[in-house]
Design a protein around this motif. Structure first.
Motif, PDB file in Angstrom:
ATOM      1  N   MET A 226       1.026  -1.105  -0.147  1.00  9.16           N
ATOM      2  CA  MET A 226       0.094   0.116   0.011  1.00  9.16           C
ATOM      3  C   MET A 226       0.986   1.194  -0.032  1.00  9.16           C
ATOM      4  N   SER A 227       1.797   1.154   0.805  1.00 12.00           N
ATOM      5  CA  SER A 227       2.695   2.496   1.010  1.00 12.00           C
ATOM      6  C   SER A 227       4.023   1.940   0.246  1.00 12.00           C
ATOM      7  N   GLN A 228       4.512   2.987  -0.720  1.00 11.63           N
ATOM      8  CA  GLN A 228       5.838   2.433  -1.290  1.00 11.63           C
ATOM      9  C   GLN A 228       6.847   3.291  -0.898  1.00 11.63           C
ATOM     10  N   GLY A 229       6.583   4.607  -0.221  1.00  4.09           N
ATOM     11  CA  GLY A 229       7.551   5.510  -0.086  1.00  4.09           C
ATOM     12  C   GLY A 229       8.609   5.017   1.001  1.00  4.09           C
ATOM     13  N   GLY A 230       9.499   6.198   1.155  1.00  5.20           N
ATOM     14  CA  GLY A 230      10.500   5.534   2.351  1.00  5.20           C
ATOM     15  C   GLY A 230       9.765   5.950   3.849  1.00  5.20           C
ATOM     16  N   PRO A 231      10.392   5.390   4.606  1.00  9.92           N
ATOM     17  CA  PRO A 231       9.916   5.186   6.153  1.00  9.92           C
ATOM     18  C   PRO A 231       9.742   6.672   6.858  1.00  9.92           C
ATOM     19  N   PHE A 232      10.529   7.553   6.491  1.00 10.56           N
ATOM     20  CA  PHE A 232      10.505   8.652   7.315  1.00 10.56           C
ATOM     21  C   PHE A 232      10.119   9.940   6.383  1.00 10.56           C
ATOM     22  N   VAL A 233       9.562   9.887   5.235  1.00 16.17           N
ATOM     23  CA  VAL A 233       9.174  10.885   4.439  1.00 16.17           C
ATOM     24  C   VAL A 233       7.745  10.482   4.052  1.00 16.17           C
ATOM     25  N   MET A 234       6.829  11.389   4.117  1.00 11.79           N
ATOM     26  CA  MET A 234       5.250  11.033   3.539  1.00 11.79           C
ATOM     27  C   MET A 234       5.550  11.600   2.122  1.00 11.79           C
ATOM     28  N   THR A 235       5.124  10.462   1.098  1.00 11.67           N
ATOM     29  CA  THR A 235       5.527  10.755  -0.119  1.00 11.67           C
ATOM     30  C   THR A 235       4.154  11.644  -0.880  1.00 11.67           C
ATOM     31  N   ASP A 236       4.277  12.021  -1.678  1.00 13.48           N
ATOM     32  CA  ASP A 236       3.248  12.419  -2.716  1.00 13.48           C
ATOM     33  C   ASP A 236       2.081  11.187  -2.815  1.00 13.48           C
ATOM     34  N   GLU A 237       2.585  10.170  -3.285  1.00 12.60           N
ATOM     35  CA  GLU A 237       1.552   9.077  -3.364  1.00 12.60           C
ATOM     36  C   GLU A 237       0.913   8.690  -2.161  1.00 12.60           C
ATOM     37  N   GLU A 238       1.699   8.739  -1.077  1.00  9.37           N
ATOM     38  CA  GLU A 238       0.952   8.541   0.164  1.00  9.37           C
ATOM     39  C   GLU A 238      -0.032   9.411   0.538  1.00  9.37           C
ATOM     40  N   LYS A 239       0.062  10.681   0.552  1.00 13.63           N
ATOM     41  CA  LYS A 239      -0.751  11.765   0.559  1.00 13.63           C
ATOM     42  C   LYS A 239      -1.983  11.578  -0.361  1.00 13.63           C
ATOM     43  N   TYR A 240      -1.881  11.101  -1.586  1.00 14.04           N
ATOM     44  CA  TYR A 240      -3.015  10.866  -2.375  1.00 14.04           C
ATOM     45  C   TYR A 240      -3.831   9.774  -2.175  1.00 14.04           C
ATOM     46  N   TYR A 241      -3.137   8.697  -1.777  1.00 15.19           N
ATOM     47  CA  TYR A 241      -3.820   7.515  -0.969  1.00 15.19           C
ATOM     48  C   TYR A 241      -4.652   7.856   0.028  1.00 15.19           C
ATOM     49  N   PHE A 242      -4.116   8.403   1.038  1.00 15.05           N
ATOM     50  CA  PHE A 242      -4.864   8.878   2.226  1.00 15.05           C
ATOM     51  C   PHE A 242      -5.854   9.711   1.860  1.00 15.05           C
ATOM     52  N   ASP A 243      -5.600  10.857   1.288  1.00 15.58           N
ATOM     53  CA  ASP A 243      -6.897  11.727   0.849  1.00 15.58           C
ATOM     54  C   ASP A 243      -8.030  10.821  -0.012  1.00 15.58           C
ATOM     55  N   LEU A 244      -7.613  10.152  -0.814  1.00 15.65           N
ATOM     56  CA  LEU A 244      -8.468   9.349  -1.549  1.00 15.65           C
ATOM     57  C   LEU A 244      -9.241   8.245  -0.655  1.00 15.65           C
ATOM     58  N   ARG A 245      -8.581   7.405   0.118  1.00 14.83           N
ATOM     59  CA  ARG A 245      -9.292   6.316   0.883  1.00 14.83           C
ATOM     60  C   ARG A 245      -9.294   6.601   2.275  1.00 14.83           C
ATOM     61  N   GLY A 246      -8.751   7.455   3.170  1.00 10.31           N
ATOM     62  CA  GLY A 246      -9.092   7.814   4.287  1.00 10.31           C
ATOM     63  C   GLY A 246      -8.128   6.989   5.339  1.00 10.31           C
ATOM     64  N   TYR A 247      -7.169   6.059   4.862  1.00  7.69           N
ATOM     65  CA  TYR A 247      -6.281   5.282   5.624  1.00  7.69           C
ATOM     66  C   TYR A 247      -5.136   5.113   4.943  1.00  7.69           C
ATOM     67  N   LEU A 248      -4.013   4.650   5.638  1.00  2.00           N
ATOM     68  CA  LEU A 248      -2.798   4.309   5.162  1.00  2.00           C
ATOM     69  C   LEU A 248      -2.068   3.221   5.651  1.00  2.00           C
ATOM     70  N   VAL A 249      -1.350   2.160   5.398  1.00  2.45           N
ATOM     71  CA  VAL A 249      -0.707   1.486   6.077  1.00  2.45           C
ATOM     72  C   VAL A 249       0.808   1.706   5.548  1.00  2.45           C
ATOM     73  N   VAL A 250       1.844   1.923   6.359  1.00  5.05           N
ATOM     74  CA  VAL A 250       3.254   1.907   6.236  1.00  5.05           C
ATOM     75  C   VAL A 250       3.868   0.577   6.519  1.00  5.05           C
ATOM     76  N   ARG A 251       4.503  -0.053   5.423  1.00  3.73           N
ATOM     77  CA  ARG A 251       4.773  -1.504   5.734  1.00  3.73           C
ATOM     78  C   ARG A 251       6.243  -1.545   6.441  1.00  3.73           C
TER      79      ARG A 251
END
Length: 293
Positions: free
Chosen positions: A1-26
């Motif tokens: 679900m999350s493909q970004g680095g662990p210590f930075v919230m990527t633009d892709e993560e922001k998009y996912y959270f805004d679209l879906r309302g949740y986010l998993v950082v693996r």
């Protein structure tokens, strides 16, 4: 679900959270960190309480969410004696949390209440789906404008055991954090969920972020092992979800807060838009106090 680095919230993560309302950082925690948390919970196993299911329990009478026992709960981890408290204090100001909450809650976010361990064995009941801003709460609104997310209530749930597909546990209606229509009763009870309810699979060491305005709850636990998830309830700087009597960390939590680092103590203040609030920043693996805005 999350493909970004662990210590930075990527633009892709922001998009996912805004679209879906949740986010998993693996893989936010190492195996050793997960083990330290579980060992501490095991040490306090006698303090775990099981909720009663009288009167419908957390399932609130839903046949789809009913179970043979109530969920297990444990609190007080931040105030435990050393060394058992330290793994949970580390989670409080973990760089993965700071970097993402600075983006979705805003700088100056605070711990509103928690942490709370939610546990379950096979057959534990689910929890009626709730949220979706019904009724509207000034403590939990979700707003997005000019590429800036303003999520007043965010729950961060650290997974201490694996949650496989179909095991149960946390469930959500993706996108419902921005819904403007009442949630049908069948969706809340999951008796007629219209194919909308999703239960994310997660591994021990993953961390889940979700907007409190999202329609969310818990499905009955069907996993072979025990479910263990530790929830920290954070709030935007000016929001109050669980209002306490006191503002300063010592007044709110006790003398043990004097032992915290400045960064840890920064998240323990009471609610409101206060002057001279300590703010946190993460530059990678470290968290530091950078300002008093």
């Amino acid at each position: 679900m999350s493909q970004g680095g662990p210590f930075v919230m990527t633009d892709e993560e922001k998009y996912y959270f805004d679209l879906r309302g949740y986010l998993v950082v693996r893989g936010a925690l190492s195996a050793g960190q997960v083990r330290a948390c579980n060992d501490a919970v095991d040490h306090y196993a006698d303090s775990i309480r099981t909720r009663a299911t009288d009167g419908g329990g957390l399932a609130r009478g839903s046949a789809a969410l009913a179970g043979g026992s109530g969920r297990r709960e444990l609190t007080g981890m931040l105030g435990w004696p050393a060394p058992y408290r330290q793994p949970f204090r580390d989670l409080l100001v973990h760089p993965v949390v700071v970097s993402r909450l600075n983006e979705i809650c805003g700088r100056g976010f605070r711990l509103d209440h928690g942490p709370l361990l939610i546990g379950a064995a096979a057959g534990t009941e689910g929890h009626l789906l709730h949220g979706a801003g019904e009724p509207f709460s000034p403590a939990n609104w979700y707003h997005h404008q000019n590429s800036v997310i303003s999520c007043r209530g965010v729950t961060v749930a650290w997974q201490l055991t694996d949650v496989g597909e179909g095991d149960g546990g946390f469930a959500v209606v993706p996108g419902s954090h921005k819904s403007r229509e009442p949630t049908p009763r069948g969706v809340r009870t999951v008796e007629d969920d219209m194919g909308l309810v999703v239960q994310p699979a997660m591994a021990a060491g993953d961390v889940l972020f979700f907007a409190e305005t999202a329609t969310h709850g818990t499905l009955p636990w069907k996993g072979r092992g025990e479910r263990r998830s530790v929830l920290y309830k954070y709030a935007e700087r000016g929001a109050a979800r669980a209002v306490g009597r006191h503002f300063r960390p010592r007044d709110r939590y006790g003398e043990w807060t004097e032992e915290l680092t400045e960064a840890e103590r920064a998240l323990m203040y009471g609610p409101g838009v206060h002057g001279r609030m300590p703010l946190l920043e993460s530059d990678g693996a470290n968290v530091r106090v950078v300002d008093r805005g």
